[in-house]
Design an enzyme around this catalytic site. Structure first.
Site, PDB file in Angstrom:
ATOM      1  N   HIS A  80     -24.474  83.597 -15.325  1.00  0.00           N
ATOM      2  CA  HIS A  80     -25.841  83.224 -14.952  1.00  0.00           C
ATOM      3  C   HIS A  80     -26.774  83.318 -16.153  1.00  0.00           C
ATOM      4  CE1 HIS A  80     -29.507  83.454 -12.265  1.00  0.00           C
ATOM      5  NE2 HIS A  80     -29.964  84.028 -13.373  1.00  0.00           N
ATOM      6  N   GLU A  81     -26.736  84.439 -16.852  1.00  0.00           N
ATOM      7  CA  GLU A  81     -27.689  84.651 -17.942  1.00  0.00           C
ATOM      8  C   GLU A  81     -27.442  83.697 -19.116  1.00  0.00           C
ATOM      9  OE1 GLU A  81     -30.287  86.229 -17.558  1.00  0.00           O
ATOM     10  OE2 GLU A  81     -29.810  87.399 -15.779  1.00  0.00           O
ATOM     11  N   HIS A 133     -28.908  80.365 -18.588  1.00  0.00           N
ATOM     12  CA  HIS A 133     -30.303  80.165 -19.014  1.00  0.00           C
ATOM     13  C   HIS A 133     -30.352  79.627 -20.446  1.00  0.00           C
ATOM     14  CE1 HIS A 133     -32.500  81.584 -15.580  1.00  0.00           C
ATOM     15  NE2 HIS A 133     -31.962  82.791 -15.605  1.00  0.00           N
ATOM     16  N   TYR A 140     -40.228  77.585 -16.682  1.00  0.00           N
ATOM     17  CA  TYR A 140     -39.866  78.695 -15.793  1.00  0.00           C
ATOM     18  C   TYR A 140     -41.012  79.037 -14.842  1.00  0.00           C
ATOM     19  CZ  TYR A 140     -37.077  82.748 -14.447  1.00  0.00           C
ATOM     20  OH  TYR A 140     -36.302  83.661 -13.744  1.00  0.00           O
ATOM     21  N   GLU A 152     -33.385  78.731 -12.260  1.00  0.00           N
ATOM     22  CA  GLU A 152     -32.625  79.836 -11.679  1.00  0.00           C
ATOM     23  C   GLU A 152     -31.415  79.332 -10.897  1.00  0.00           C
ATOM     24  OE1 GLU A 152     -32.473  83.127 -11.652  1.00  0.00           O
ATOM     25  OE2 GLU A 152     -33.948  83.192 -13.265  1.00  0.00           O
ATOM     26  N   ASP A 199     -43.277  86.209  -8.910  1.00  0.00           N
ATOM     27  CA  ASP A 199     -41.957  85.673  -9.253  1.00  0.00           C
ATOM     28  C   ASP A 199     -42.087  84.260  -9.823  1.00  0.00           C
ATOM     29  OD1 ASP A 199     -39.177  85.677  -9.514  1.00  0.00           O
ATOM     30  OD2 ASP A 199     -38.873  84.821  -7.522  1.00  0.00           O
ATOM     31  N   HIS A 220     -36.907  82.864  -7.944  1.00  0.00           N
ATOM     32  CA  HIS A 220     -35.661  83.476  -7.467  1.00  0.00           C
ATOM     33  C   HIS A 220     -35.444  83.282  -5.976  1.00  0.00           C
ATOM     34  CE1 HIS A 220     -36.132  85.840 -11.273  1.00  0.00           C
ATOM     35  NE2 HIS A 220     -34.840  85.577 -11.310  1.00  0.00           N
TER      36      HIS A 220
END
Length: 817
Positions: free
Chosen positions: A371-372, A375, A386, A395, A471, A476
């Site tokens: 996932h990271e 990005h 974002y 996301e 957020d 998210h």
């Protein structure tokens, strides 16, 4: 500093002649417009492809986007994919200044331009001279961030490199609208805060110092992490040798290398050390200790597996497709020696993993690692902003890659479940979460508080002021829609969605789904892409890969329909294919549409952020029949006068301005259900067409464009028993609402000599009263109390009142005799 390009470095474009426009229109097979009525995708027919054979990209863009001499498109890159397409990517500039997030791509094959896509901003008359200095703008940016220490103030060896340098750009002021604020000249800074940790591009209005937008670089994914041998059993790792042992540094087998370091529960990267093992046998007896040192192995093999996935499945050489080194730092704590850092993130350069505390185990699980680094892939492809919808898809794409990498590693690399919980492809962060099944579920988003349907249950409204506190506009949460689309596309699913539409999708498998999604992200998406545009781009990506009309294109289309974005490909009556103008209210702080009922369409709702696409909902109405439509307004507190206009495009020509297509028109200040009766013309064209409801506090609002307060909603009606072809003329007049009196600011007597009385809707109390003359200049000589405005001190003439009740401002004219 201001960044500009010389004329020699730019592609200069002139205006189009009318005859050329007509000629270009005949070359177009498909044109998809965005909410700003600018094209996001243009596909050329056979004639157009021949016309653009060997043509320069500047000619294509000049003709299709209507560029002026003030517009420049600067080439960023040229890539050729495995299908033989060449993608020439351009960044938009206006009078030499970068238009942030505006990019366009020319797609060609064999020297023939097949299509163009992207986001183009139409700009005219914008002042590009800053009145605020770079120094003052940086002060405003750091004041907005509000950190106690910044990276350039630390003892890091490269601290000075983090000091922000300003760049003048043109960007949308998100304070005015979450998605469509006005374009302004702004200073852009990359602000990296050390305490508390954050990193973001901060945009400061170059005229007044207001922060108009932020775009987070560190994606605070409170539900994400990385993986370690604690989670994936005993793994074979590639590392390096050093004096006295082995360390977690792979050389250049995978790009420029994979490296993993120990932050030792601190927050300094330069103070981090290597993990070293004497015999290269990293046993659980040595590393499964109180410090969770075994997670270093998970971060390391997770980065390796992620690299292998991108290389072997998508032909991508590391996250930037240029072999970039992947560096991971574990045992990070934002407060050195603190209670544990409950987060993981990509900071724009490296991976960072905390050890968790109350909520999480160490955040190094395989899907979190994927996932990271996902990005980082997004940052070097679509670079989705974002915040709000683009941030939610940022996301969502990272979750998609986390799930896909986990599935790939289990199926192809022999990864096992070695932790407290077993690996599950369609759960995100399941191995690190101590409190619930996982952070997110792609197969059942609503089970963990995410929407499975666009603007459906659990959807978080977009915001004009995205921040970590909200957020970034629900990134998210609203990612659940993209997650569920991907799950349905890969696995398949049938049922009835929240809009009442039935669907049946045959899954294409995770490999095909991933290839389609990657092409959507890397070839077609731009920084400001919306869910609607993602649908267009995904369909085009599937068409490129598998051909028009293929099973994969059908699955992509129907999966989007299942999650509430666009029409179905078949099996369900779709809304009309005609392109309609966009319409949207910019504020729903005080009023919105809360009921629409016509036949089987019966929807109640809260605010829908200015526009609701309900075209998946439909009802049938017969030509010549009498129909009653019911509707109402919802209010935050005071019931204001609202103007309703309701349209049906009877002749299906894509506009609502033809005679007889306004079926209801009137105003009301009621919170109750209103109604209007209309007769469907006998000449109405058979088939599906658009029903549009517009509610605004301004009587001049039309069927297209943006307006201030209120909302608009679209639905589908199916005409039966009407004409086979579109009629030449229609008859009929709009039905007035008729059952409520409008209430506005009342001023009496008018004209007046010494005093006038002011009465606000609902007998609300006036909190502010401003008087201006016919020039718009504020005047003195008045006083206000207890509903009475003393005007004896004014000269004779006409004046305008602006009266606020603390929520909205009302305007009314009066004459002083």
């Amino acid at each position: 500093m201001k960044k500009q390009y010389s004329a020699a470095a730019l592609l200069m474009f002139g205006a189009l002649a009318t005859s050329a426009q007509a000629q270009d229109a005949s070359r177009i097979q498909t044109k998809v417009l965005g909410e700003d009525n600018q094209p996001v995708l243009v596909q050329f027919n056979a004639e157009g492809k021949m016309a653009y054979r060997g043509a320069s990209s500047d000619q294509v863009l000049r003709q299709q986007l209507g560029l002026t001499t003030a517009d420049q498109m600067v080439q960023r890159s040229v890539e050729t994919d495995q299908l033989g397409f060449t993608h020439q990517k351009f960044a938009q500039y206006y009078q030499g200044i970068r238009v942030e997030h505006a990019d366009y791509t020319v797609h060609a094959k064999g020297g023939v331009v097949e299509s163009i896509s992207g986001d183009f901003e139409k700009i005219s008359g914008l002042n590009i001279t800053p009145s605020l200095s770079e120094k003052a703008a940086l002060a405003a940016a750091t004041a907005h961030v509000g950190a106690s220490k910044y990276m350039w103030q630390t003892n890091e060896a490269d601290a000075a490199t983090f000091r922000p340098a300003g760049e003048l750009v043109i960007v949308r002021d998100n304070r005015k609208s979450a998605e469509n604020g006005p374009l302004v000249l702004a200073w852009k800074f990359n602000v990296y805060a050390a305490e508390p940790i954050s990193r973001a591009f901060v945009y400061v209005d170059a005229s007044n110092g207001a922060v108009v937008m932020t775009d987070a670089i560190i994606k605070h994914a409170a539900a994400t992490g990385t993986f370690a041998t604690a989670y994936s059993g005993s793994r074979t790792i590639a590392d390096g040798t050093t004096t006295g042992g082995y360390f977690l540094r792979e050389g250049t087998t995978r790009g420029l290398g994979i490296e993993t370091y120990n932050c030792k529960k601190g927050n300094s990267y330069t103070a981090a050390t290597d993990f070293v093992d004497a015999d290269n046998n990293w046993t659980s007896a040595e590393y499964n200790n109180a410090n969770f040192d075994n997670v270093a192995g998970d971060a390391h093999v997770g980065a390796q597996a992620t690299y292998d996935y991108w290389k072997n499945v998508h032909g991508r050489n590391s996250y930037n497709n240029a072999g970039a080194k992947i560096k991971s730092y574990v045992h990070f704590d934002d407060v050195p020696g603190g209670a544990g850092y409950e987060n993981a993130y990509w900071n724009g350069s490296v991976m960072t993993y905390g050890d968790g505390a109350t909520r999480f185990r160490p955040l190094t699980a395989l899907d979190v690692c994927g996932h990271e680094i996902g990005h980082a892939v997004c940052e070097t492809t679509a670079n989705l902003t974002y915040a709000n919808e683009s941030g939610a898809m940022n996301e969502g794409l990272s979750d998609i890659w986390g799930a896909s990498i986990e599935a790939y590693a289990v199926a192809n690399l022999g990864f096992t479940s070695g932790g407290v919980k077993a690996k599950s492809t369609w759960l995100i962060g399941e191995e690190i979460d101590k409190q619930q099944a996982a952070l997110r579920s792609m197969s059942d988003p609503k089970s963990l508080g995410q929407p499975a349907y666009y603007k459906g249950q659990y959807w978080v409204a977009t915001t004009s002021s995205p921040s970590n506190a909200n957020d970034q506009g629900g990134v998210h949460t609203n990612s659940g829609v993209l997650n569920h689309w991907y799950y349905i596309l890969a696995v398949g699913k049938s049922g009835t969605n929240e809009g009442g539409g039935t669907y049946a999708v045959t899954g294409v498998g995770i490999d095909a789904a991933a290839k389609i999604t990657y092409r959507m992200e890397s070839v077609y998406m731009t920084a400001s892409s919306t869910y609607a545009q993602a649908r267009t781009f995904a369909i085009q990506a599937a068409t490129d890969l598998y051909g028009a009309g293929s099973a994969q294109v059908t699955a992509v289309t129907n999966a989007w329909f299942a999650v509430g974005v666009g029409a179905a490909a078949g099996g369900t009556t779709p809304p009309p294919t005609t392109t309609y103008c966009t319409v949207k209210g910019t504020s729903q702080s005080y009023e919105w549409i809360d009921l629409v009922n016509l036949g089987s369409i019966n929807r109640t709702s809260a605010s829908d952020a200015g526009y609701y696409n309900g075209t998946a909902l439909s009802t049938s109405i017969a030509a010549g029949s009498s129909q009653t439509i019911r509707f109402s307004a919802g209010f935050a507190s005071t019931a204001y006068t609202e103007y309703f206009k309701i349209y049906i495009d009877y002749n299906q020509n894509g506009v609502f301005t033809d005679a007889g297509e306004t079926i209801v028109s009137g105003s009301s200040a009621s919170t109750g259900t209103l109604s209007g009766t209309f007769t469907v013309p006998a000449t109405a064209k058979n088939g599906a067409t658009r029903l549009r409801i517009v509610m605004s506090d301004a009587s001049a609002t039309t069927s297209c464009g943006t307006f201030s307060y209120g909302e608009a909603e679209d639905y589908t009606v199916n005409i039966t028993g009407g004409a086979a072809l579109a009629p030449a003329t229609l008859t009929g007049e709009a039905t007035p609402i008729g059952n409520e009196l409008a209430r506005t600011l009342e001023v009496y007597p008018n004209p007046a000599t010494t005093a006038i009385q002011l009465l606000l809707p609902g007998n609300a109390e006036a909190t502010s009263v401003v008087v201006t003359d016919i020039r718009g200049a504020r005047v003195n000589g008045t006083s206000f109390s207890n509903g009475t405005l003393q005007i004896g001190g004014l000269a004779k003439g006409m004046y305008t009142l602006s009266v606020s009740d603390g929520q909205k401002v009302f305007h009314q004219r009066f004459v002083k005799e």
